[in-house]
Design an enzyme around this catalytic site. Structure first.
Site, PDB file in Angstrom:
ATOM      1  N   LYS A   1       8.388  -0.537   0.027  1.00 30.41           N
ATOM      2  CA  LYS A   1       7.090  -0.019   0.630  1.00 30.41           C
ATOM      3  C   LYS A   1       7.138  -0.484   2.265  1.00 30.41           C
ATOM      4  O   LYS A   1       7.341  -1.721   2.550  1.00 30.41           O
ATOM      5  CB  LYS A   1       5.910  -0.867  -0.150  1.00 30.41           C
ATOM      6  CG  LYS A   1       4.593  -0.306   0.219  1.00 30.41           C
ATOM      7  CD  LYS A   1       3.453  -0.734  -0.797  1.00 30.41           C
ATOM      8  CE  LYS A   1       2.128   0.032  -0.747  1.00 30.41           C
ATOM      9  NZ  LYS A   1       1.163  -0.550  -1.628  1.00 30.41           N
TER      10      LYS A   1
ATOM     11  N   GLU B   1       3.911   3.620  -8.981  1.00 35.18           N
ATOM     12  CA  GLU B   1       4.465   2.529  -8.511  1.00 35.18           C
ATOM     13  C   GLU B   1       4.023   1.271  -9.223  1.00 35.18           C
ATOM     14  O   GLU B   1       3.028   1.141 -10.063  1.00 35.18           O
ATOM     15  CB  GLU B   1       3.246   2.051  -7.058  1.00 35.18           C
ATOM     16  CG  GLU B   1       3.536   0.932  -6.273  1.00 35.18           C
ATOM     17  CD  GLU B   1       2.490   0.907  -5.150  1.00 35.18           C
ATOM     18  OE1 GLU B   1       2.463  -0.109  -4.386  1.00 35.18           O
ATOM     19  OE2 GLU B   1       1.656   1.828  -4.919  1.00 35.18           O
TER      20      GLU B   1
END
EC number: 6.3.5.1
Length: 538
Positions: A112, A41
């Site tokens: 996300k 990420e």
């Protein structure tokens, strides 16, 4: 499908350097011809970014970084899955997402869904509008980012009733699940994250690839522990904790790979986490040398051992600064510790400086007798000496205070609170003793005399910590009940603690927030940060 998992250590803001790591990674895996290369990420930018995310110039650089990865994919056989930030949609909202590049183009992206309170992400990002699948080389791939995959209330999807991304993606027909994350280390056992994943997706029945960040950025330590497993976590493989690693796995061979969870060795994980936190803080800030005071106590001994493990003995300087209140044993214990660690130690007595201070100030103190003022003067003299040495020789001062003392303000502002980094500032005193025993597991690094002696600041004759505070086992239990479990004073007393002791601890904690907010950067290992108002009555 052949998958390359790249568990690498990115640096916050160093977009060009992070892209070079992607380029190097592609070169390293090229011969094995993976179909996918997966990175963590927000790898392009590093994580967390805090208010850099509010600067348009930085977001433009981040988006330029995505374009650079797209160009890298032109010559690669594999598709690249990587975390980054970008502005999307009609209102140009900012998203934390997983971006997929193949043959020079962005072919897929997934935002996300759920944001972490720990990172204050809702302040910067918009949540995913939908959960999608990506079709690639015979697989229907569901990609998620961070906690969105682990949260049963992750997102209310427009296309169905499911709220949990893993299950929803499988319901849509996913045959492979990928989660990229920047999930920090937490002092809760080595397998806590694996247990959480197993609880959240027991019915998915599809392979899961979890790629986590490794390394430390400021106070956060990312432990890696990436994995690729079957849904029941019985088959698969795991990457190393606290280390960079690239691993290539053939999915069709996954069912024949017995999965071995990381050993549930809490102290080993804690030790590795703190060593990594110190090492990366110094390296990413551009420093090599550490300076710390050696008092002959347990805290400075543990911090010295951790710092030597992180930076090397040649880069650590210990300074003992005895006063007329220092015991001979403490000075000798500090020297023994330095010999055991192989570090240089300086002895700089402070009694003369201390008396000069008193001679200067006593005419203005009037008839007031000695109190904490004189004790704090000693701590601040020591701080000045350490800072001067660090300034002169180009190092950083490492603070040695622990969480228990910081919580109740048993520390001196601009004294022992001074420093660039507090490695054990989130570690309760009882845990410090456990960590000392772990450090001594093979040989006596920390002298037994240091471990056995009653804790003392040695700022007045015969002083012991328990003159001011409850015994640390009691103090740490009360702090846990109040801060972690959320109990009020009355409930804590009902647990068997003396009402006066509970009142003392909670009162000192409330009055000490101003110190905590001026403390050095603390390496976080408990999984949360306690924040309280300063000018308040509660």
């Amino acid at each position: 499908m052949r998958v390359a998992i790249a568990q690498l250590n990115s640096t916050v803001g160093d977009i060009q350097g992070n892209i070079e790591m992607v380029r190097d990674c592609l070169a390293r895996v090229e011969a094995q011809q993976p179909d996918l290369l997966i990175l963590p990420e927000m790898f392009i930018t590093g994580y967390p970014l805090q208010d850099l995310l509010k600067k348009n110039w930085f977001i433009q650089r981040a988006e330029d970084g995505l374009n650079a990865v797209a160009r890298l994919s032109e010559r690669a056989r594999c598709a690249i899955v990587i975390g980054g930030v970008a502005r999307r949609g009609l209102n140009r909202g900012l998203f934390n997402g997983a971006f997929v590049f193949y043959q020079g183009k962005e072919v897929f992206w997934q935002a996300k869904s759920v944001f972490s309170d720990f990172f204050d992400e809702a302040r910067y990002f918009e949540p995913a509008k939908e959960i999608k699948l990506w079709d690639f080389r015979g697989e229907r791939i569901g990609i998620s980012v961070g906690e969105s995959a682990w949260n049963h209330n992750a997102v209310q999807c427009q296309a169905g009733k499911e709220n949990e991304p893993f299950a929803f993606q499988v319901h849509q027909g996913a045959t492979l699940l990928i989660n990229i994350a920047a999930s920090p280390f937490r002092l809760a056992g080595s397998n806590w994250r694996q247990r959480l994943i197993q609880q959240c997706c027991p019915s998915c029945h599809q392979p899961l690839i979890f790629v986590n960040q490794v390394g430390a950025n400021d106070e956060l330590i990312f432990d890696g522990n990436s994995l690729i497993v079957t849904a029941d976590l019985k088959k698969g493989t795991r990457l190393k904790p606290f280390a960079e690693e690239i691993k290539i796995v053939e999915l069709k061979e996954l069912a024949h790979m017995p999965f071995e969870p990381c050993p549930d060795e809490e102290m080993a994980g804690l030790y590795d986490a703190l060593v990594l936190g110190i090492r990366d803080y110094f390296r990413k800030c551009g420093f090599q040398k550490a300076v710390l005071g050696l008092s002959g106590g347990i805290d400075s001994a543990v911090v010295a051992a951790l710092t030597v493990a992180a930076l090397g003995r040649e880069n650590v300087l210990g300074v003992t600064m005895p006063s007329q209140f220092s015991s001979a044993g403490s000075v000798e214990d500090s020297r023994t510790l330095a010999r055991n660690l192989g570090i240089q130690i300086l002895t700089i007595p402070i009694s003369t400086l201390y008396h000069h201070y008193l001679e200067t100030l006593n005419p203005f103190f009037g008839n007031r007798g000695p109190d904490e003022t004189e004790e704090n003067i000693q701590a601040r003299i020591r701080s000045n000496i350490l800072m001067a040495i660090a300034n002169k020789f180009g190092g950083l001062v490492v603070a040695t205070g622990n969480y228990s003392e910081l919580a109740v303000g048993y520390c001196t502002l601009y004294g022992d609170l001074s420093g660039a980094l507090a490695p054990i500032g989130d570690l309760p005193k009882t845990r410090v003793y456990e960590l000392a025993q772990f450090i001594n597991r093979s040989e006596e690094v920390i002298p037994i005399a240091i471990i056995k002696k009653p804790p003392s600041a040695e700022l007045r004759p015969g002083q012991k910590d328990e003159d001011t505070l409850p015994p640390y086992p009691v103090l740490d239990k009360i702090l846990k009940l109040y801060l972690e479990d959320g109990f009020d004073a009355e409930t804590i007393v009902e647990q068997g603690f003396a009402a006066e002791t509970v009142k003392l601890v909670i009162g000192r904690l409330a009055k000490s927030e101003f110190k905590r907010q001026q403390a050095p950067l603390v390496l976080r290992v408990r999984g949360w940060v306690d924040r309280f108002p300063i000018a308040a009555r509660y």
